[in-house]
Motif scaffolding. Structure first.
Motif, mmCIF file in Angstrom:
data_model
loop_
_atom_site.group_PDB
_atom_site.id
_atom_site.type_symbol
_atom_site.label_atom_id
_atom_site.label_comp_id
_atom_site.label_asym_id
_atom_site.label_seq_id
_atom_site.Cartn_x
_atom_site.Cartn_y
_atom_site.Cartn_z
ATOM 1 N N ASP A 28 0.858 -1.178 0.000
ATOM 2 C CA ASP A 28 0.000 0.000 0.000
ATOM 3 C C ASP A 28 0.900 1.235 0.000
ATOM 4 N N VAL A 29 0.433 2.298 -0.620
ATOM 5 C CA VAL A 29 1.280 3.469 -0.818
ATOM 6 C C VAL A 29 0.562 4.732 -0.365
ATOM 7 N N VAL A 30 1.310 5.557 0.368
ATOM 8 C CA VAL A 30 0.898 6.924 0.685
ATOM 9 C C VAL A 30 1.933 7.847 0.055
ATOM 10 N N VAL A 31 1.472 8.833 -0.667
ATOM 11 C CA VAL A 31 2.363 9.760 -1.368
ATOM 12 C C VAL A 31 2.253 11.148 -0.761
ATOM 13 N N ILE A 32 3.403 11.771 -0.565
ATOM 14 C CA ILE A 32 3.421 13.194 -0.232
ATOM 15 C C ILE A 32 4.234 13.901 -1.305
ATOM 16 N N ASP A 33 3.701 15.031 -1.795
ATOM 17 C CA ASP A 33 4.375 15.783 -2.846
ATOM 18 C C ASP A 33 3.955 17.249 -2.734
ATOM 19 N N SER A 34 4.907 18.137 -2.944
ATOM 20 C CA SER A 34 4.615 19.574 -2.845
ATOM 21 C C SER A 34 4.147 20.169 -4.168
ATOM 22 N N LEU A 35 4.231 19.387 -5.249
ATOM 23 C CA LEU A 35 3.914 19.848 -6.610
ATOM 24 C C LEU A 35 4.859 20.941 -7.090
ATOM 25 N N SER A 36 6.031 21.065 -6.464
ATOM 26 C CA SER A 36 6.988 22.076 -6.905
ATOM 27 C C SER A 36 7.658 21.669 -8.216
ATOM 28 N N ASN A 37 7.707 20.367 -8.495
ATOM 29 C CA ASN A 37 8.315 19.896 -9.741
ATOM 30 C C ASN A 37 7.513 18.731 -10.309
ATOM 31 N N SER A 38 6.201 18.776 -10.098
ATOM 32 C CA SER A 38 5.325 17.708 -10.572
ATOM 33 C C SER A 38 3.912 18.271 -10.688
ATOM 34 N N ILE A 39 2.993 17.435 -11.162
ATOM 35 C CA ILE A 39 1.603 17.866 -11.289
ATOM 36 C C ILE A 39 0.691 16.818 -10.667
ATOM 37 N N ARG A 40 -0.455 17.273 -10.167
ATOM 38 C CA ARG A 40 -1.399 16.390 -9.477
ATOM 39 C C ARG A 40 -1.909 15.278 -10.401
ATOM 40 N N GLU A 41 -2.014 15.569 -11.681
ATOM 41 C CA GLU A 41 -2.553 14.611 -12.645
ATOM 42 C C GLU A 41 -1.773 13.293 -12.664
ATOM 43 N N VAL A 42 -0.507 13.332 -12.234
ATOM 44 C CA VAL A 42 0.299 12.109 -12.234
ATOM 45 C C VAL A 42 -0.348 11.029 -11.366
ATOM 46 N N ALA A 43 -1.006 11.418 -10.286
ATOM 47 C CA ALA A 43 -1.679 10.441 -9.424
ATOM 48 C C ALA A 43 -2.739 9.673 -10.207
ATOM 49 N N GLU A 44 -3.484 10.377 -11.056
ATOM 50 C CA GLU A 44 -4.497 9.715 -11.882
ATOM 51 C C GLU A 44 -3.836 8.803 -12.915
ATOM 52 N N ARG A 45 -2.695 9.223 -13.425
ATOM 53 C CA ARG A 45 -1.991 8.404 -14.418
ATOM 54 C C ARG A 45 -1.447 7.125 -13.788
ATOM 55 N N ILE A 46 -0.954 7.237 -12.564
ATOM 56 C CA ILE A 46 -0.499 6.041 -11.851
ATOM 57 C C ILE A 46 -1.666 5.071 -11.678
ATOM 58 N N ALA A 47 -2.812 5.595 -11.247
ATOM 59 C CA ALA A 47 -3.991 4.754 -11.032
ATOM 60 C C ALA A 47 -4.461 4.096 -12.323
ATOM 61 N N SER A 48 -4.271 4.785 -13.456
ATOM 62 C CA SER A 48 -4.680 4.193 -14.739
ATOM 63 C C SER A 48 -3.812 2.990 -15.105
ATOM 64 N N ILE A 49 -2.586 2.952 -14.578
ATOM 65 C CA ILE A 49 -1.696 1.814 -14.828
ATOM 66 C C ILE A 49 -1.991 0.668 -13.874
ATOM 67 N N THR A 50 -2.078 0.974 -12.577
ATOM 68 C CA THR A 50 -2.174 -0.075 -11.560
ATOM 69 C C THR A 50 -3.610 -0.465 -11.225
ATOM 70 N N LYS A 51 -4.565 0.378 -11.610
ATOM 71 C CA LYS A 51 -5.980 0.172 -11.258
ATOM 72 C C LYS A 51 -6.195 0.179 -9.747
ATOM 73 N N MET A 52 -5.297 0.893 -9.050
ATOM 74 C CA MET A 52 -5.400 1.006 -7.595
ATOM 75 C C MET A 52 -5.253 2.470 -7.203
ATOM 76 N N PRO A 53 -6.021 2.932 -6.221
ATOM 77 C CA PRO A 53 -5.890 4.321 -5.781
ATOM 78 C C PRO A 53 -4.652 4.497 -4.902
ATOM 79 N N ILE A 54 -4.186 5.715 -4.777
ATOM 80 C CA ILE A 54 -3.145 6.042 -3.807
ATOM 81 C C ILE A 54 -3.662 7.162 -2.909
#
Length: 342
Positions: A28-54
């Protein structure tokens, strides 16, 4: 029971690929990110690969009250720590930003970990700690040297902090010194998202091939290498992500201690070899020009990753062609997305 892993900087380039591998390996994964060098949409893209929420927390790793609240809310078994600024050039221009975020962030994280009795951590370090060496392949016993940038200094300091905590405070730590991560997930759902002009070779190559940049500049062709250009050990980001999971598995079996592992393919490739591999993978000629050497560039370095193979049971699976192929497919996916938005 499944273990829960906190991934700091988990929406970043290497972090996002590692989250995918963790979920696909029954964590199971918990993610913390400040979005200083990333975008929130990546979380949805991860879920589209694994079919699991984070579970996602948008917060700064330096905000101790928020980190404390996270550990109070979640039952964390171990941490993979990516959250850091990483641009060498920017670190020279703004060193205090790097000291504040990278070093203070490490201290804040480990202080809260200790408070909540979470003693297992995998730390994202870099081959920059070896400096300008003439003795490739480099193994983990090679001495580290004075860093050539504030970014490199932060990696050295954070490594030392972790070593001290493992020696004296009961932590179990893995330090991963990796070489040059490239490529993207084979799904083309996640990959490198450089902000502004890329600092690294491969995203500059793909942006040039896509017409975003006019041409690539090869910084020097008079080095003491076969074709005169710099040599680096390029490793596919998915191979790197797999190694983080292997390292975490290994850390849970350790007693109080730390281990250091190099992560690379064990083979160096020149800039011109990378360009040729990209042209073969993409079918596109790449416009480039030879420029002057760039200050601070190391002539050649590649890894001896024997220790990772022996103890972590990890070896790379992707070759240079695969790296360029997935990087290009990721760039194409980005182009399609931007054209739809436009």
């Amino acid at each position: 029971m499944k273990k829960t892993i906190l991934v700091t900087g988990g929406l970043g380039y290497i972090g996002s690929h590692t989250v995918v591998e963790l979920q696909e390996n029954n964590y199971d994964v918990v993610v913390i990110d400040s979005l200083s060098n990333s975008i929130r949409e990546v979380a949805e893209r991860i879920a589209s690969i694994t079919k699991m929420p984070i579970k996602l927390y948008i917060a700064d790793i330096n905000d101790e009250s928020l980190i404390d609240a996270l550990f109070k809310q979640e039952t964390i078994d171990g941490v993979i720590h990516f959250a850091a600024h990483k641009a060498v050039g920017e670190s020279v221009q703004n060193p205090f930003k790097y000291y504040r975020n990278n070093i203070d962030g490490m201290i804040t994280l480990q202080k809260v970990m200790r408070q909540y009795h979470v003693d297992t951590i995998v730390f994202s370090s870099s081959c920059t700690v070896y400096g300008d060496t003439k003795n490739s392949p480099i193994n983990e016993t090679h001495p580290v040297t004075e860093a050539i940038s504030p970014y490199g200094t932060t990696k050295l300091v954070c490594e030392q902090i972790l070593k001290d905590l493992c020696r004296y405070s009961g932590f179990r730590g893995i330090i991963l010194r990796y070489f040059n991560p490239v490529g993207a997930h084979p799904s083309a759902c996640i990959g490198e998202l450089p902000i502004g002009v890329p600092d690294n070779l491969v995203p500059y190559i793909t942006q040039t091939a896509a017409g975003i940049r006019d041409k690539l500049t090869v910084f020097g062709n008079d080095y003491n290498t076969a074709d005169g250009t710099n040599i680096r050990d390029y490793i596919h980001v998915v191979d790197l992500a797999r190694a983080h999971v292997k390292a975490l598995d290994y850390a849970f079996t350790m007693h109080q201690d730390y281990e250091i592992f190099n992560l690379g393919t064990g083979k160096g490739h020149s800039v011109l070899e990378v360009i040729k591999a990209f042209e073969q993978a993409s079918g596109k000629p790449l416009p480039y020009a030879i420029g002057a050497r760039r200050a601070g560039d190391i002539e050649q370095i590649w890894a001896d990753a024997t220790k990772a193979a022996q103890l972590l049971k990890w070896t790379h699976q992707y070759n240079l062609y695969d790296m360029m192929d997935t990087a290009w497919k990721w760039q194409i996916a980005l182009n399609h997305k931007q054209s739809r938005q436009g």
